[in-house]
Design a protein around this motif. Structure first.
Motif, PDB file in Angstrom:
ATOM      1  N   ALA A 114      14.024  -1.867   1.419  1.00  0.00           N
ATOM      2  CA  ALA A 114      14.419  -3.189   1.899  1.00  0.00           C
ATOM      3  C   ALA A 114      14.717  -3.103   3.389  1.00  0.00           C
ATOM      4  N   GLY A 115      14.430  -4.157   4.125  1.00  0.00           N
ATOM      5  CA  GLY A 115      14.665  -4.199   5.551  1.00  0.00           C
ATOM      6  C   GLY A 115      13.469  -3.771   6.375  1.00  0.00           C
ATOM      7  N   THR A 116      12.406  -3.279   5.727  1.00  0.00           N
ATOM      8  CA  THR A 116      11.214  -2.864   6.466  1.00  0.00           C
ATOM      9  C   THR A 116      10.508  -4.086   7.055  1.00  0.00           C
ATOM     10  N   VAL A 117      10.135  -3.952   8.320  1.00  0.00           N
ATOM     11  CA  VAL A 117       9.319  -4.987   8.952  1.00  0.00           C
ATOM     12  C   VAL A 117       7.854  -4.655   8.649  1.00  0.00           C
ATOM     13  N   LEU A 118       7.190  -5.521   7.960  1.00  0.00           N
ATOM     14  CA  LEU A 118       5.839  -5.247   7.472  1.00  0.00           C
ATOM     15  C   LEU A 118       4.832  -5.158   8.618  1.00  0.00           C
ATOM     16  N   THR A 119       4.003  -4.122   8.539  1.00  0.00           N
ATOM     17  CA  THR A 119       2.889  -3.957   9.477  1.00  0.00           C
ATOM     18  C   THR A 119       1.581  -3.906   8.681  1.00  0.00           C
ATOM     19  N   GLU A 120       0.484  -3.880   9.402  1.00  0.00           N
ATOM     20  CA  GLU A 120      -0.818  -3.820   8.739  1.00  0.00           C
ATOM     21  C   GLU A 120      -0.993  -2.529   7.948  1.00  0.00           C
ATOM     22  N   ASP A 121      -0.268  -1.452   8.337  1.00  0.00           N
ATOM     23  CA  ASP A 121      -0.379  -0.183   7.626  1.00  0.00           C
ATOM     24  C   ASP A 121       0.329  -0.217   6.279  1.00  0.00           C
ATOM     25  N   HIS A 122       1.225  -1.179   6.091  1.00  0.00           N
ATOM     26  CA  HIS A 122       1.988  -1.262   4.845  1.00  0.00           C
ATOM     27  C   HIS A 122       1.255  -2.045   3.746  1.00  0.00           C
TER      28      HIS A 122
ATOM     29  N   ALA B 261       0.800  -1.226   0.000  1.00  0.00           N
ATOM     30  CA  ALA B 261       0.000   0.000   0.000  1.00  0.00           C
ATOM     31  C   ALA B 261       0.834   1.279   0.000  1.00  0.00           C
ATOM     32  N   VAL B 262       2.141   1.169   0.307  1.00  0.00           N
ATOM     33  CA  VAL B 262       3.036   2.350   0.325  1.00  0.00           C
ATOM     34  C   VAL B 262       4.413   1.930  -0.183  1.00  0.00           C
ATOM     35  N   ASP B 263       5.225   2.917  -0.621  1.00  0.00           N
ATOM     36  CA  ASP B 263       6.609   2.619  -1.010  1.00  0.00           C
ATOM     37  C   ASP B 263       7.404   2.245   0.244  1.00  0.00           C
ATOM     38  N   LEU B 264       8.206   1.183   0.154  1.00  0.00           N
ATOM     39  CA  LEU B 264       8.951   0.697   1.323  1.00  0.00           C
ATOM     40  C   LEU B 264      10.364   0.293   0.918  1.00  0.00           C
TER      41      LEU B 264
ATOM     42  N   VAL C 275      13.752  -6.809  -0.296  1.00  0.00           N
ATOM     43  CA  VAL C 275      13.928  -5.901  -1.431  1.00  0.00           C
ATOM     44  C   VAL C 275      13.053  -4.673  -1.208  1.00  0.00           C
ATOM     45  N   ALA C 276      13.383  -3.596  -1.909  1.00  0.00           N
ATOM     46  CA  ALA C 276      12.521  -2.416  -1.878  1.00  0.00           C
ATOM     47  C   ALA C 276      11.276  -2.701  -2.718  1.00  0.00           C
ATOM     48  N   VAL C 277      10.158  -2.175  -2.264  1.00  0.00           N
ATOM     49  CA  VAL C 277       8.896  -2.384  -3.004  1.00  0.00           C
ATOM     50  C   VAL C 277       8.183  -1.052  -3.169  1.00  0.00           C
ATOM     51  N   GLN C 278       7.290  -1.027  -4.162  1.00  0.00           N
ATOM     52  CA  GLN C 278       6.533   0.188  -4.447  1.00  0.00           C
ATOM     53  C   GLN C 278       5.042  -0.040  -4.209  1.00  0.00           C
ATOM     54  N   LYS C 279       4.381   1.076  -3.926  1.00  0.00           N
ATOM     55  CA  LYS C 279       2.932   1.035  -3.783  1.00  0.00           C
ATOM     56  C   LYS C 279       2.300   0.449  -5.043  1.00  0.00           C
ATOM     57  N   GLY C 280       1.392  -0.520  -4.842  1.00  0.00           N
ATOM     58  CA  GLY C 280       0.698  -1.117  -5.979  1.00  0.00           C
ATOM     59  C   GLY C 280       1.297  -2.422  -6.459  1.00  0.00           C
TER      60      GLY C 280
END
Length: 339
Positions: A292-300, A287-290, A325-330
């Motif tokens: 690499a290394g981000t710990v996924l939450t329900e807001d993501h 749902a948002v640009d993130l 890896v880095a990810v993009q919204k959508g």
């Protein structure tokens, strides 16, 4: 027994009003409406009753269409002249229809055999006439038999009389022998029980007004639908009150064909036509640009359409995962995005 089901029969009965040209026009209109068969009734007033004009030879029921009529005169009016049978059968056959009749006594069976009819119908009031049923069975031809107000014992007796003679293909019709019949008296669920008890295919001889009973019977497995037919109810006819006009008969044919097509077969997972629509199911998307290394939450993440991400059932499994890896919204979420 029938090339297609339900096999739809237009019953002319006495609605021709003793007019040969009207009888021909009825057959032509029935063919245009799409029925499969035309059925006549083969009798004379003398083969039906005695010419007595009192007592039980008068129609006395207060709710009868024919109240006050003398039986002999009523049958004289409603009968189809025997000399009409051959040309009417030939006309029906030229239009691609099966043409046959209900005989009401042994002489009628003998007569119809000279015309080489392809099958026979036993009317509901005649299904306790075992000698008549036996004569029809001896022809070896398919039989359609209305059960009307018969008890199960009477039905089984009639079936046994046929089976004792031969293995004629036999279809039993649920029938409510009132004219017209109330829709709530149809009791169509009886058809399945009738098939279970007799091993016969089943259908409906329908005296209700409208097409609801016929369509419901088709959905319940009827292989035959019989309905009385008239060109114009307002012009009269002995059975006009519960008979279908051409446009109504065409609507009945179309509705019964649609009901039969809708039955289909036992199918899970969607039809072939539905497979392309599966992409519009829901799945998990970023749902948002993130980075690499981000710990996924329900807001993501978000469960949305279409279905190219992980299935929603994996939501508890991916929340708390770390992105590799880095990810993009959508972007649809996939397992290879996570460590």
């Amino acid at each position: 027994m029938f090339e297609k089901t339900p096999f739809i029969i237009a019953e002319l009965s006495g609605n021709h009003e003793q007019d040969f040209e009207l009888a021909k026009a009825m057959i032509q209109a029935a063919a245009y409406a799409g029925v499969d068969a035309i059925k006549l009734q083969t009798y004379t007033p003398d083969t039906m009753t005695l010419d007595i004009r009192q007592g039980e030879f008068m129609v006395s029921e207060s709710d009868s269409l024919w109240r006050g009529s003398n039986l002999y005169d009523l049958y004289a009016k409603a009968s189809t002249p025997w000399e009409w049978h051959k040309p009417l059968f030939e006309l029906a056959e030229s239009l691609g229809l099966v043409a046959f009749s209900s005989p009401f006594d042994l002489s009628a069976v003998a007569f119809l055999e000279t015309l080489n009819v392809p099958m026979y119908k036993i009317a509901s009031f005649e299904m306790t006439d075992i000698p008549l049923i036996q004569a029809v069975a001896r022809t070896g031809k398919p039989i359609i038999m209305s059960t009307g107000m018969a008890t199960l014992d009477e039905i089984e007796e009639a079936v046994a009389a046929i089976r004792a003679i031969g293995d004629n293909p036999l279809t039993l019709l649920k029938c409510t022998s009132t004219y017209p019949a109330r829709i709530e008296d149809s009791n169509l669920v009886t058809m399945a029980d009738l098939a279970t008890h007799t091993g016969c295919s089943v259908g409906l001889s329908d005296h209700t007004q409208g097409l609801g009973a016929a369509v419901a019977a088709t959905a319940l497995g009827a292989t035959v639908i019989e309905k009385h037919f008239v060109l114009d109810r307002s012009a009269g006819g002995v059975d006009a009150a519960f008979s279908m006009e051409p446009a109504e008969m065409k609507a009945l044919v179309d509705a019964c064909r649609a009901a039969k097509a809708a039955l289909g077969s036992v199918t899970y997972g969607g039809s072939d036509a539905e497979q392309a629509a599966k992409k519009y199911r829901r799945s998990i998307y970023v749902a948002v640009d993130l980075p690499a290394g981000t710990v996924l939450t329900e807001d993501h993440l978000k469960i949305i359409r279409p279905s190219f991400g992980l299935a929603p059932k994996h939501w508890p499994d991916v929340v708390g995962k770390t992105l590799s890896v880095a990810v993009q919204k959508g972007q649809p979420l996939a397992w290879d995005m996570m460590a």
